[in-house]
Scaffold this active site. Sequence first.
Site, short mmCIF file in Angstrom:
data_model
loop_
_atom_site.label_atom_id
_atom_site.label_comp_id
_atom_site.label_asym_id
_atom_site.label_seq_id
_atom_site.Cartn_x
_atom_site.Cartn_y
_atom_site.Cartn_z
N GLY A 297 -56.19 -19.37 58.98
CA GLY A 297 -55.89 -19.36 57.55
C GLY A 297 -56.46 -18.08 56.95
O GLY A 297 -57.17 -17.33 57.62
N ASP B 185 -51.26 -6.07 58.74
CA ASP B 185 -52.59 -6.47 59.20
C ASP B 185 -53.07 -5.60 60.35
O ASP B 185 -53.00 -5.97 61.52
CB ASP B 185 -52.60 -7.95 59.60
N ASP C 41 -50.18 -15.24 64.30
CA ASP C 41 -50.58 -15.20 62.90
C ASP C 41 -50.47 -13.79 62.32
O ASP C 41 -50.66 -13.61 61.11
CB ASP C 41 -52.01 -15.72 62.71
N ASP D 119 -67.82 -13.34 56.77
CA ASP D 119 -68.36 -13.09 55.44
C ASP D 119 -67.27 -12.84 54.40
O ASP D 119 -67.57 -12.61 53.22
CB ASP D 119 -69.36 -11.92 55.46
N ARG E 287 -52.67 -4.96 49.69
CA ARG E 287 -51.46 -4.49 50.36
C ARG E 287 -50.23 -5.04 49.64
O ARG E 287 -50.26 -6.13 49.08
CB ARG E 287 -51.44 -4.89 51.84
N LYS F 179 -57.33 -8.06 51.39
CA LYS F 179 -58.13 -8.08 52.61
C LYS F 179 -59.54 -7.70 52.19
O LYS F 179 -59.75 -6.64 51.60
CB LYS F 179 -57.57 -7.09 53.62
#
Length: 466
Positions: free
Chosen positions: A93, A267, A257, A128, A182, A116
Amino acid sequence: MADFPQAPSYVADPAILKLGDAFYDAVEAADFPRAILRFRNDRAAAEIGLAGLSDRQWLDHFARFRPLPGNLPRPLALRYHGHQFRTYNPELGDGRGFTFAQMRRLDGALLELGTKGSGHTPWSRFGDGRLTLKGGVREVLATEMLEALGVKTSRSFSLIETGEALQRNDEPSPTRSAVLVRMSLGHIRIGTFQRLAYFGDTENMRRLVDYCLAEMYGVEPGEDPVAQFFELVVESTAALAASYMVAGFVHGVLNTDNINVMGESFDYGPWRFAPTFDPGFTAAYFDHAGLYAFGRQPDAILWNVAQLAVSLRLISEAPPLIERLERFEPLYRRHYAAPLLRRLGLAGGEADADRAWQLKDAIDETLIATQWPIDRFFFDGFGGALPAGYGAEWDRVRTALAGFPPLPSGRAHPYFSDAEPCSMLIDEVETIWSAIDRDDNWSPLHAKVAAIRRLGEALGSRTAHR
């Protein structure tokens, strides 16, 4: 929001809310100690009516995440599962990102702003929720270069340094922190469908197929919407795989993913551009088996698309899905033509797929045999005529090039008068980062972005991401 410049091209459309809260969790962005604007992509922002924001307004929306007018009232962390290096993980997720806003471009395409490094979510697990500044700089460089080379990619919209010291195992720590925004055609992944299949959720699976067709692909559902949707994904991902190979790009982590159902690359973690044509070249230091090596990327993407077919079996018979999956390889071959001919400045397209494939074979085999730099070859060969310094070992390539007429503009762009091609190899990435890390000198990054965009203009690739 009286201070928001209401450009006519800003058309808010938070369409994702139609899916319902089974697909996401409303979250809050982290409260960062600082907000220093390092990169804003006004070229991308102009497409969705946001280029008129002042720097103060930009920080309000993309560091503090004040909602955009008429858009999502709160950020949404998306739920999904995924195969990671072929091992299924149901604990995934959005763990350090969220969907922040959706807008319609003037051509009707739905664009999303996602983050991100924006903080903890219910899916952060032991992370984190942050992004290193170096990771953000690397994503800016990757997306700019891929866009210039004609790859359909998300675009780095904003990079803001956030003033936290992060601990990381794979780089000197503590290191600087950032939040990236993004712009993408969407963040629905193959893993989104895998999650629904895992829970046997037929109702939401059908809802998601309809959403992807109507909102993301912009088509009316037909008699068999599942097969219709899968066919679109097969074709768009086959085209993505072909464009990676022409660009000499290695994504590094092609997990389910990380595969967007729009066939849009996104990504970027341990990415690399291959200096020479080495099918075994890997980007991720942890990819010990070379699963996602340069030459294995088309097979990796096909494997991922097959996992989408497995998930769609929840609401579809197998034969229509198998029939469309079997089209991946011929579609890959067909879609190889356009990016290859574009990068060589030659006229032609998908109708020339067979001859372009023969050209591709000649180029690949000669690049492997000579270990000649990929970027140098495409730079020298633009327009279809190799310089005299290319010896007899290039004769097969010369013969194949002769079958395509050059574009009328030829090598007229000043870029082709440069001594060296614009490239983005790892040594240059590290040099750019070193200037930032050591001296807080951002001029090499901004100079490189300008050089990459000039490359894109020379290749005529400006609108390839659309």
